[in-house]
Design a protein around this motif. Structure first.
Motif, PDB file in Angstrom:
ATOM      1  N   GLN A  21      24.430   1.656  21.256  1.00 16.48           N
ATOM      2  CA  GLN A  21      24.212   1.216  22.637  1.00 16.48           C
ATOM      3  C   GLN A  21      22.886   1.746  23.171  1.00 16.48           C
ATOM      4  O   GLN A  21      22.175   1.050  23.902  1.00 16.48           O
ATOM      5  CB  GLN A  21      25.395   1.672  23.497  1.00 16.48           C
ATOM      6  CG  GLN A  21      26.666   0.899  23.172  1.00 16.48           C
ATOM      7  CD  GLN A  21      27.935   1.614  23.596  1.00 16.48           C
ATOM      8  OE1 GLN A  21      28.021   2.844  23.565  1.00 16.48           O
ATOM      9  NE2 GLN A  21      28.948   0.865  23.993  1.00 16.48           N
ATOM     10  N   HIS A  74      20.003  -0.318  22.056  1.00 15.13           N
ATOM     11  CA  HIS A  74      19.874  -1.541  22.849  1.00 15.13           C
ATOM     12  C   HIS A  74      19.225  -1.281  24.205  1.00 15.13           C
ATOM     13  O   HIS A  74      18.800  -2.227  24.875  1.00 15.13           O
ATOM     14  CB  HIS A  74      21.247  -2.176  23.071  1.00 15.13           C
ATOM     15  CG  HIS A  74      21.885  -2.715  21.829  1.00 15.13           C
ATOM     16  ND1 HIS A  74      21.204  -3.431  20.887  1.00 15.13           N
ATOM     17  CD2 HIS A  74      23.166  -2.626  21.387  1.00 15.13           C
ATOM     18  CE1 HIS A  74      22.030  -3.780  19.911  1.00 15.13           C
ATOM     19  NE2 HIS A  74      23.214  -3.298  20.184  1.00 15.13           N
ATOM     20  N   SER A 116      29.940  -4.455  28.194  1.00 17.33           N
ATOM     21  CA  SER A 116      30.077  -5.095  26.892  1.00 17.33           C
ATOM     22  C   SER A 116      31.508  -5.105  26.395  1.00 17.33           C
ATOM     23  O   SER A 116      31.905  -6.011  25.660  1.00 17.33           O
ATOM     24  CB  SER A 116      29.192  -4.368  25.867  1.00 17.33           C
ATOM     25  OG  SER A 116      27.832  -4.433  26.250  1.00 17.33           O
ATOM     26  N   ARG A 153      28.735  -6.646  20.284  1.00 16.15           N
ATOM     27  CA  ARG A 153      27.439  -6.026  20.057  1.00 16.15           C
ATOM     28  C   ARG A 153      27.187  -4.765  20.874  1.00 16.15           C
ATOM     29  O   ARG A 153      26.334  -3.957  20.520  1.00 16.15           O
ATOM     30  CB  ARG A 153      26.321  -7.031  20.359  1.00 16.15           C
ATOM     31  CG  ARG A 153      26.290  -8.218  19.414  1.00 16.15           C
ATOM     32  CD  ARG A 153      25.167  -9.154  19.786  1.00 16.15           C
ATOM     33  NE  ARG A 153      25.133 -10.313  18.899  1.00 16.15           N
ATOM     34  CZ  ARG A 153      24.303 -11.340  19.050  1.00 16.15           C
ATOM     35  NH1 ARG A 153      23.452 -11.349  20.059  1.00 16.15           N
ATOM     36  NH2 ARG A 153      24.338 -12.362  18.208  1.00 16.15           N
ATOM     37  N   ASP A 177      25.672  -4.649  23.725  1.00 15.51           N
ATOM     38  CA  ASP A 177      24.278  -4.798  24.154  1.00 15.51           C
ATOM     39  C   ASP A 177      24.230  -5.248  25.608  1.00 15.51           C
ATOM     40  O   ASP A 177      24.628  -6.375  25.929  1.00 15.51           O
ATOM     41  CB  ASP A 177      23.586  -5.827  23.267  1.00 15.51           C
ATOM     42  CG  ASP A 177      22.103  -5.982  23.567  1.00 15.51           C
ATOM     43  OD1 ASP A 177      21.625  -5.377  24.547  1.00 15.51           O
ATOM     44  OD2 ASP A 177      21.420  -6.712  22.821  1.00 15.51           O
ATOM     45  N   GLU A 222      22.600  -8.586  26.160  1.00 18.71           N
ATOM     46  CA  GLU A 222      23.426  -9.745  25.850  1.00 18.71           C
ATOM     47  C   GLU A 222      24.335 -10.073  27.034  1.00 18.71           C
ATOM     48  O   GLU A 222      24.543 -11.244  27.371  1.00 18.71           O
ATOM     49  CB  GLU A 222      24.262  -9.513  24.604  1.00 18.71           C
ATOM     50  CG  GLU A 222      25.064 -10.763  24.233  1.00 18.71           C
ATOM     51  CD  GLU A 222      26.109 -10.513  23.162  1.00 18.71           C
ATOM     52  OE1 GLU A 222      26.319 -11.421  22.342  1.00 18.71           O
ATOM     53  OE2 GLU A 222      26.717  -9.438  23.156  1.00 18.71           O
ATOM     54  N   ARG A 256      12.412  -3.133  21.000  1.00 16.39           N
ATOM     55  CA  ARG A 256      12.714  -2.364  22.207  1.00 16.39           C
ATOM     56  C   ARG A 256      12.315  -0.902  22.010  1.00 16.39           C
ATOM     57  O   ARG A 256      12.422  -0.362  20.907  1.00 16.39           O
ATOM     58  CB  ARG A 256      14.221  -2.427  22.537  1.00 16.39           C
ATOM     59  CG  ARG A 256      14.780  -3.833  22.597  1.00 16.39           C
ATOM     60  CD  ARG A 256      16.238  -3.841  22.996  1.00 16.39           C
ATOM     61  NE  ARG A 256      16.837  -5.143  22.779  1.00 16.39           N
ATOM     62  CZ  ARG A 256      18.070  -5.483  23.130  1.00 16.39           C
ATOM     63  NH1 ARG A 256      18.837  -4.597  23.748  1.00 16.39           N
ATOM     64  NH2 ARG A 256      18.546  -6.686  22.876  1.00 16.39           N
ATOM     65  N   THR A 266      13.404   0.099  18.340  1.00 11.05           N
ATOM     66  CA  THR A 266      13.801  -0.976  17.444  1.00 11.05           C
ATOM     67  C   THR A 266      12.611  -1.913  17.316  1.00 11.05           C
ATOM     68  O   THR A 266      12.115  -2.425  18.324  1.00 11.05           O
ATOM     69  CB  THR A 266      15.011  -1.756  17.983  1.00 11.05           C
ATOM     70  OG1 THR A 266      16.115  -0.862  18.154  1.00 11.05           O
ATOM     71  CG2 THR A 266      15.415  -2.871  17.033  1.00 11.05           C
TER      72      THR A 266
END
Length: 422
Positions: A113, A116, A301, A313, A315, A318, A379, A391
């Motif tokens: 998490q 993300h 999430s 995910r 995220d 998302e 990210r 990431t």
């Protein structure tokens, strides 16, 4: 918006007793949602200054963020760390609930998490039944090991709280709060006396000065109305979710329920990706209707690759994407639901890319918010003034006249310049 003048950094931004990174960090050339390209200097866990790109200097670390959109970091208001990453166990028997396995999964889930962009996580953990307080203790241990990387708040979730069978659950809930659960939670829908369950949770929360976060599908409007009436005026606050059944109620009934929640200042934590381990109804709450009634709505999430959703995910982007693509919100409001609103619901300080605010930031490859919600591959996450996760994705195409003529963008492939880059 003008540049933010420098302010004296405040090491308390990292929280009471928490170590703050006092070295300087300069984020160079980042884009803001208003279109400006800026430098952001960070020191002591706070944003010290924001200026036009190229205008700020530092003796500390410089990170080139040209080609990145800089945003307030999101937060995750509804996770399930004790059951996260257990979907792989299907077909091989039930997932292990040994404390060491729960602790490992909870740690891995929080780091996913964080990658993300979520620098704070509120996670629901079951107490009672066979596991007793073992899962809670394991998640609290994971929280301690993650200190300085991501802030984790635990919600204690008992099964039964009323009648003879509920006496042990209530005693265990009190003990869970004493152990370090920061939020009093529960699932009134599964208790024979939902109203009594809600009253027990609210009374304990009021006595201990804790917020409340309850699971409910909101199938029964009368039951939801009673809960809202009991919750009205309770501070520091009451959240309910995922409330997916509100979407299936007649329009007038759902509107009255939304008005009652708004009048009681009850927050709804919706789950756009479709429920969690304690939800019995699939789908998502009617976000537009709730917001129109004045209900504060945030989005979580829920399931992260567990029995409720094997492909969850975890995220926040998302969740924002789903609010924008299916929930009827614009990109700015959708992202606010998982960032500023989520942080407010979780009792965290507000974050803006301005001097004096906590350095809780997310840099996403792209030049506008809609694109970030659509293709947020690369990210960089800043927590308490330092980079804690990266990431990086690289997009490449085979050589052809078409790709050469279009000069297609490539994720993570920009000229980093003399100052270095991500």
């Amino acid at each position: 918006m003008p540049d933010s003048p420098p302010r004296r950094p405040d090491d308390s931004a990292a929280g009471p007793g928490a170590p703050a990174d006092t070295s300087a960090l300069l984020l160079g050339g980042a884009l803001l949602t208003d279109g400006r390209a800026v430098d952001v200097r960070i020191r002591g866990g706070r944003i010290e200054a924001v200026g036009t790109a190229g205008s700020l200097t530092t003796r500390g670390t410089r990170l080139d963020l040209r080609g990145y959109l800089l945003l307030p970091a999101p937060a995750e208001p509804h996770a399930h760390s004790d059951t996260a990453l257990t979907a792989a166990a299907e077909g091989t028997g039930p997932a292990s609930h040994r404390p060491e396995d729960v602790r490992r999964r909870a740690t891995e889930a929080a780091l996913l998490q964080l990658s993300h962009g979520a620098t704070a996580v509120r996670t629901h953990v079951r107490v009672g039944d066979v596991q007793g307080l073992a899962s809670l203790e394991a998640v609290l241990e994971a929280r301690r090991s993650l200190r300085g990387l991501v802030d984790v708040t635990v919600v204690a979730v008992p099964r039964l709280l009323t009648g003879v069978a509920g006496a042990d659950g209530l005693a265990m809930l009190r003990e869970a709060v004493d152990m370090g659960a920061g939020v009093v939670g529960g699932c009134p829908d599964v208790d024979p006396d939902p109203a009594g369950y809600g009253e027990a949770v609210l009374n304990l929360a009021a006595a201990r000065g804790r917020p409340v976060d309850l699971h409910t599908d909101a199938e029964d409007p009368a039951r939801l109305a009673r809960l809202a009436a009991m919750a009205g005026g309770l501070r520091p606050g009451v959240s309910v979710g995922p409330c997916a059944s509100l979407s299936g109620l007649p329009a007038g009934t759902a509107a009255r329920a939304a008005d009652q929640l708004a009048a009681a200042a009850v927050t709804v934590v919706c789950l756009p990706q479709g429920g969690c381990s304690d939800a019995r109804v699939a789908g998502a709450a009617p976000v537009a209707l709730l917001r129109a009634a004045g209900v504060r709505v945030t989005a979580g999430s829920g399931a992260l690759r567990d029995a409720a959703n094997a492909v969850g995910r975890g995220d926040p982007l998302e969740a924002a994407y789903l609010l924008a693509s299916q929930g009827g919100l614009g990109p700015a409001h959708a992202y606010d639901a998982v960032s500023s609103t989520a942080r407010a619901v979780m009792g965290l300080p507000g974050v803006r890319v301005e001097a004096g605010f906590p350095a809780e930031l997310l840099a996403v490859r792209g030049d506008r918010l809609s694109g970030a919600l659509s293709l947020a591959y690369s990210r960089i996450v800043v927590h308490r003034g330092r980079v804690v996760a990266r990431t990086s994705a690289v997009r490449e195409y085979c050589d052809s006249e078409a790709t050469a003529a279009l000069d297609l963008p490539r994720q993570g492939r920009i000229d980093s310049g003399a100052g270095g880059g991500p």
